[in-house]
Design a protein around this motif. Structure first.
Motif, short mmCIF file in Angstrom:
data_model
loop_
_atom_site.label_atom_id
_atom_site.label_comp_id
_atom_site.label_asym_id
_atom_site.label_seq_id
_atom_site.Cartn_x
_atom_site.Cartn_y
_atom_site.Cartn_z
N SER A 1 0.82 -1.22 0.00
CA SER A 1 0.00 0.00 0.00
C SER A 1 0.85 1.27 0.00
O SER A 1 0.35 2.35 -0.33
CB SER A 1 -0.93 0.01 1.22
N ASP B 1 3.68 1.61 -5.46
CA ASP B 1 3.30 0.61 -6.46
C ASP B 1 4.45 -0.36 -6.69
O ASP B 1 5.08 -0.40 -7.75
CB ASP B 1 2.88 1.29 -7.76
N THR C 1 3.35 -4.82 -9.74
CA THR C 1 2.63 -4.40 -10.94
C THR C 1 1.98 -5.59 -11.62
O THR C 1 2.35 -6.74 -11.39
CB THR C 1 3.56 -3.68 -11.94
N GLN D 1 -12.66 -6.33 -12.21
CA GLN D 1 -11.31 -5.80 -12.14
C GLN D 1 -10.33 -6.94 -11.87
O GLN D 1 -10.71 -7.97 -11.29
CB GLN D 1 -11.19 -4.78 -11.01
N LYS E 1 -4.95 -2.28 -7.36
CA LYS E 1 -4.69 -1.04 -6.63
C LYS E 1 -4.88 0.16 -7.55
O LYS E 1 -5.70 1.04 -7.29
CB LYS E 1 -3.27 -1.07 -6.05
N ASN E 2 -4.10 0.23 -8.61
CA ASN E 2 -4.19 1.32 -9.58
C ASN E 2 -4.15 0.77 -11.01
O ASN E 2 -3.54 -0.28 -11.25
CB ASN E 2 -3.01 2.30 -9.43
N TYR F 1 -2.74 2.07 -14.62
CA TYR F 1 -1.98 3.12 -15.30
C TYR F 1 -2.56 3.40 -16.69
O TYR F 1 -2.67 4.54 -17.11
CB TYR F 1 -0.51 2.70 -15.47
N LYS G 1 -9.83 7.30 -19.54
CA LYS G 1 -10.47 7.02 -18.25
C LYS G 1 -11.51 8.09 -17.95
O LYS G 1 -11.24 9.29 -18.04
CB LYS G 1 -9.43 6.98 -17.12
N GLY H 1 -1.25 -2.02 -14.56
CA GLY H 1 -1.47 -1.36 -13.29
C GLY H 1 -0.70 -1.98 -12.15
O GLY H 1 0.29 -2.69 -12.36
N SER H 2 -1.13 -1.70 -10.93
CA SER H 2 -0.47 -2.22 -9.74
C SER H 2 -1.50 -2.93 -8.86
O SER H 2 -2.70 -2.71 -8.98
CB SER H 2 0.20 -1.09 -8.95
#
Length: 214
Positions: free
Chosen positions: A36, A39, A42, A58, A63-64, A66, A78, A125-126
């Protein structure tokens, strides 16, 4: 590295006279906390679309994100979920075509227009470290932070609250020395995290976890 590997190092550092703890919860907490902070982990995910379906799960532990893109084609813009809903306002049926936008809500990815065929959507993403695992996903450069984090959690938790009457290190529990020891490991953990963040290079230092056919 497995949970048992971590436990062996913990017991070596504690020395003789300490009880053998169960570290499952402490280790999970430390791995989640590390992931947390930056990142570090990945993911590259492939989401195969279905004709007429605009909503997809998802990637696990996301987490994220990119970037999302159609394989060999358009990078998707996005949008907020509110903007996504606005696209659908007043339509008797959703617009269909090659997706050009995406929105995220409640662990779902919403594509717009709704796919009119099968597309391979790539998501870069991560992720957070999974709660269920066999091997720790972090590499050796993270091990010292993991050991110190677990020790700090033990000192603040199990070893601080359990009865000490049968332990040769019993004087440690619930006293000022015990608190100082916990703070020492917590400080060492934070120092290791700072070094990891300072050395972070998304292209070469992070761990890549690949998911396909989500």
């Amino acid at each position: 590295m497995t949970e048992n590997d971590v436990l062996k190092i913990i017991m070596q550092r504690l020395g003789p006279g300490w009880p053998v703890p169960k570290i499952t919860d402490e280790l999970k907490g430390v791995l989640l906390d590390i992931s947390s902070r930056a990142d570090f982990l990945t993911t590259e995910s492939t989401i195969p679309t279905i004709d007429g379906q605009g909503e997809y799960d998802q990637p696990e532990n996301l987490k994220n994100i990119y970037e999302m893109a159609i394989e060999g084609g358009t990078v998707l813009d996005k949008k907020t979920y509110r903007q996504y809903l606005k696209n659908r306002e007043g339509l008797s049926s959703p617009t269909r075509g090659t997706p050009t936008e995406y929105a995220m809500r409640h662990k779902k990815i919403h594509l717009w227009p709704v796919p009119d065929g099968v597309y391979q959507v790539k998501a870069d993403g991560s992720i957070y470290h999974p709660a269920v695992f066999t091997d720790v996903l972090f590499g050796p450069e993270f091990y010292e932070a993991i050991f110190e984090g677990v020790l700090a959690a033990l000192m603040r938790g199990q070893f601080w609250t359990q009865s000490d009457s049968s332990q040769t290190s019993g004087s440690f529990f619930r006293d000022a020395d015990g608190k100082a020891e916990a703070e020492k490991h917590a400080a060492a953990y934070e120092a290791e995290i700072e070094k990891l963040i300072a050395n972070l290079d998304v292209e070469s230092e992070t761990v890549l976890v690949e998911y396909r056919d989500l």
